[in-house]
Design a protein around this motif. Structure first.
Motif, PDB file in Angstrom:
ATOM      1  N   LEU A 135       0.810  -1.226   0.000  1.00 45.49           N
ATOM      2  CA  LEU A 135       0.000   0.000   0.000  1.00 45.49           C
ATOM      3  C   LEU A 135       0.840   1.273   0.000  1.00 45.49           C
ATOM      4  O   LEU A 135       0.403   2.308   0.505  1.00 45.49           O
ATOM      5  CB  LEU A 135      -0.946  -0.006   1.211  1.00 45.49           C
ATOM      6  CG  LEU A 135      -2.108  -1.000   1.125  1.00 45.49           C
ATOM      7  CD1 LEU A 135      -2.827  -1.124   2.459  1.00 45.49           C
ATOM      8  CD2 LEU A 135      -3.094  -0.590   0.036  1.00 45.49           C
ATOM      9  N   ILE A 136       2.040   1.200  -0.558  1.00 46.49           N
ATOM     10  CA  ILE A 136       2.843   2.417  -0.656  1.00 46.49           C
ATOM     11  C   ILE A 136       2.070   3.469  -1.449  1.00 46.49           C
ATOM     12  O   ILE A 136       1.327   3.150  -2.375  1.00 46.49           O
ATOM     13  CB  ILE A 136       4.217   2.148  -1.293  1.00 46.49           C
ATOM     14  CG1 ILE A 136       4.072   1.513  -2.677  1.00 46.49           C
ATOM     15  CG2 ILE A 136       5.074   1.283  -0.379  1.00 46.49           C
ATOM     16  CD1 ILE A 136       5.370   1.383  -3.439  1.00 46.49           C
ATOM     17  N   ASP A 137       2.278   4.741  -1.071  1.00 47.93           N
ATOM     18  CA  ASP A 137       1.496   5.834  -1.646  1.00 47.93           C
ATOM     19  C   ASP A 137       2.367   6.685  -2.572  1.00 47.93           C
ATOM     20  O   ASP A 137       3.425   7.189  -2.172  1.00 47.93           O
ATOM     21  CB  ASP A 137       0.921   6.691  -0.514  1.00 47.93           C
ATOM     22  CG  ASP A 137       0.065   7.823  -1.026  1.00 47.93           C
ATOM     23  OD1 ASP A 137      -1.042   7.550  -1.507  1.00 47.93           O
ATOM     24  OD2 ASP A 137       0.523   8.982  -0.954  1.00 47.93           O
ATOM     25  N   LYS A 138       1.918   6.854  -3.791  1.00 54.21           N
ATOM     26  CA  LYS A 138       2.691   7.582  -4.807  1.00 54.21           C
ATOM     27  C   LYS A 138       3.015   9.007  -4.375  1.00 54.21           C
ATOM     28  O   LYS A 138       4.164   9.451  -4.461  1.00 54.21           O
ATOM     29  CB  LYS A 138       1.909   7.595  -6.122  1.00 54.21           C
ATOM     30  CG  LYS A 138       2.542   8.413  -7.238  1.00 54.21           C
ATOM     31  CD  LYS A 138       1.692   8.359  -8.496  1.00 54.21           C
ATOM     32  CE  LYS A 138       2.282   9.215  -9.598  1.00 54.21           C
ATOM     33  NZ  LYS A 138       1.478   9.132 -10.854  1.00 54.21           N
ATOM     34  N   GLN A 139       2.037   9.744  -3.905  1.00 57.65           N
ATOM     35  CA  GLN A 139       2.255  11.145  -3.546  1.00 57.65           C
ATOM     36  C   GLN A 139       3.206  11.286  -2.369  1.00 57.65           C
ATOM     37  O   GLN A 139       4.006  12.212  -2.301  1.00 57.65           O
ATOM     38  CB  GLN A 139       0.912  11.820  -3.241  1.00 57.65           C
ATOM     39  CG  GLN A 139      -0.024  11.904  -4.438  1.00 57.65           C
ATOM     40  CD  GLN A 139       0.636  12.557  -5.648  1.00 57.65           C
ATOM     41  OE1 GLN A 139       1.357  13.558  -5.533  1.00 57.65           O
ATOM     42  NE2 GLN A 139       0.401  11.983  -6.826  1.00 57.65           N
TER      43      GLN A 139
END
Length: 581
Positions: free
Chosen positions: A109-113
């Motif tokens: 669930l790593i977040d791009k932003q």
């Protein structure tokens, strides 16, 4: 490029995780864990390269083919497999990187932003980037400058900090110029674990995915936060898992067990309960060895254990797999131990095992370190082992599902529900026999019978014939996903030894007990004396008068009130006398 500088993403991954081997290649929904990570990283244009940073261990060669498949790179470190900072340092050096973002290979669930914020912060002259605040929901991402990486590689010496190098900067912030990234308020509180370290974490992730997919929402961090606000009960799936601490000792367990139509599911099911506890509550590695039977394989794979078992029918196969897994402790729970022709001295001599444990079997052997005699045993058995310090027995040695602990204090029994459950196979077709007896009894009150049929029940024709004139309200429940959710609402259980036997008693639900064979009469008599059940005879000779007496007197039957299933106690005995424990 990022402002003229080269930025790379290093995915930290090994296929030989003790707690969850091959975890990167297990599925969350329609994609593997590593697919979720790589696909998110591929959408970040600031990265010049995406690289899987792994070891030269044979099992990690799987990442080479995967990297080719995804069009990314892989770096294999020939040094110490636990020297993580060294591995990443040489990877960054090979690719001549100015900025390095390290991503844990078990955080889907790593977040791009969030990652882009880290990259732009590091480009402002900082050496290490971390979120602002003491707590945050996002996990598994840190960004470093090349100079910081070089410093860490040269200065960190201890084995623990070379493996967990990020902790060095978090505990000693003066070692580098640290940049703090503001995070959204919605991510400012750690709600739960979002890394995949064991099977409980994987079950949790798949539950999140299914819930979001049903709502036609993307599987991402923001949507997960919103989902958990609406359905906090999902947190129960893995909230018993504790993060492994620096001084925690972990062991590799191999469990030899079995299942078949003839044997039933009891052995493998209870060993899976134990295995889950060893893995999810105690951070140990668990590997299963099973008999060559499709049923045994099917049971494990349905629970997600696709990389966690092998077939070992002979002693030679067992020794081979114990050595392959480099096991510390071997647990054996099989029905006919005497037919297995195990020589425990030879097993110990040809492996690096520190302990052999037998379940529900006792033999005279100096090479067996512990005997676990679950539940109430016959006097004949206990007389042989009464003075043996290596034997533990009684109700607290029963392997009871940890899910029961979550509902123990809030159980709500329905006023008219009687559950009939005779295991996954019901070898002797006791379900049909019990229905015949019930047809001959006049029951004074209105009850609804919930008849649970396991996935391997093969007596449908006889059962259906008996149900044609069955005079009472009933429902057939085939292969329920959660038996616990059914039995916890029961006013009475009709059972015998098997998967759910002690679960009824753990929940304090009175039971009518059918004895599976004459050899068990002693145990069932002792259970009745303790108020833990009400026996009505052997399965092929049920006492109709006793059955009638109990079922027409349910409100006055004794409810079990004993402590059952203390896995903490069992575990302490398992690891005692191992390396000074």
């Amino acid at each position: 490029m990022l402002k003229g500088k080269k930025a790379i993403a290093l995915i930290q991954a090994r296929a030989s995780s003790t707690r969850l081997p091959m975890k990167q290649f297990r599925y969350i929904g329609h994609k593997r864990v590593i697919d979720w990570i790589v696909d998110r990283l591929l959408s970040i244009e600031e990265f010049d390269k995406i690289i899987i940073s792994t070891s030269y261990k044979k099992t990690d060669s799987i990442f080479v083919n995967y990297a080719d498949e995804k069009g990314i790179d892989v770096f294999r470190y020939k040094g110490d497999i636990n020297d993580v900072v060294g591995r990443h340092y040489y990877a960054a050096k090979k690719y001549d990187a100015d900025y390095i973002t390290v991503i844990s290979g078990d955080c889907p669930l790593i977040d791009k932003q969030f990652i882009k914020k880290q990259l732009y912060k590091i480009s402002q002259g900082y050496e290490y980037i971390r979120p602002a605040g003491k707590e945050w929901f996002h996990e598994g991402v840190d960004t470093y400058s090349w100079g910081c990486f070089e410093f860490l590689n040269n200065e960190i010496k201890s084995k623990y900090t070379r493996e967990n190098f990020g902790i060095n900067l978090r505990k000693n912030p003066d070692l580098a110029k640290i940049g703090l990234v503001d995070i959204k308020d919605v991510f400012s509180k750690k709600l739960c674990r979002i890394s995949v370290d064991n099977m409980a974490d994987l079950r949790f992730m798949n539950a999140l995915y299914r819930e979001l997919d049903e709502k036609d929402k993307k599987f991402n961090l923001l949507n997960v936060v919103e989902l958990l606000k609406d359905k906090p009960g999902l947190l129960n799936i893995n909230n018993h898992v504790e993060q492994k601490q620096k001084d925690d000792k972990t062991y590799r367990f191999v469990i030899k067990t079995e299942a078949s139509q003839k044997i039933g599911l009891g052995h493998i099911k209870r060993m899976m309960v134990l295995g889950k506890y060893l893995n999810e509550n105690k951070n140990n590695g668990v590997f299963y060895l099973i008999n060559n039977d499709l049923l045994a394989k099917d049971i494990l794979e349905k629970e997600g254990y696709i990389y966690d078992y092998k077939i070992a029918s002979s002693q030679e196969e067992l020794i081979k797999e114990v050595n392959f897994y480099n096991a510390d402790i071997l647990i054996i729970d099989v029905q006919n131990l005497e037919n297995m022709k195990y020589h425990f001295e030879k097993i110990k001599k040809n492996t690096s095992l520190k302990k052999i444990i037998l379940v529900d079997k006792y033999i005279e052997s100096d090479n067996v370190g512990l005997f676990i005699m679950q539940g109430i045993q016959s006097d004949k058995i206990l007389n042989n082992v009464k003075n043996n310090e290596k034997v533990i027995s009684g109700l607290k040695t029963v392997f009871v599902s940890q899910k029961l602990k979550k509902i123990e204090e809030s159980k709500e029994k329905l006023k008219n529900k009687i559950v009939i459950s005779f295991g996954g196979t019901d070898i002797y077709n006791v379900t049909t026999t019990v229905l015949k007896v019930l047809k001959e009894i006049k029951i004074d009150k209105d009850y609804k019978f919930s008849i649970i049929l396991g996935p391997y029940f093969n007596h449908h024709k006889k059962l259906n014939k008996e149900l044609e004139l069955f005079p009472y309200d009933y429902e057939i429940i085939n292969s329920p996903q959660s038996i616990i959710s059914i039995i916890k609402e029961a006013k009475l259980g009709i059972v015998y030894y098997g998967v759910t036997f002690y679960e009824f008693k753990y929940l304090g639900i009175p039971t009518i007990d059918v004895i599976p064979g004459k050899e068990y009469c002693d145990e069932f008599n002792k259970l009745e004396m303790l108020g833990l059940g009400h026996s009505v005879g052997v399965h092929n000779n049920i006492n109709k008068n006793s059955f009638n007496k109990y079922i027409n007197n349910i409100d006055n039957l004794k409810s079990p009130n004993y402590s059952i299933g203390d896995l903490e106690y069992v575990y302490s005995k398992m690891i005692s006398e191992i390396e000074g424990d």
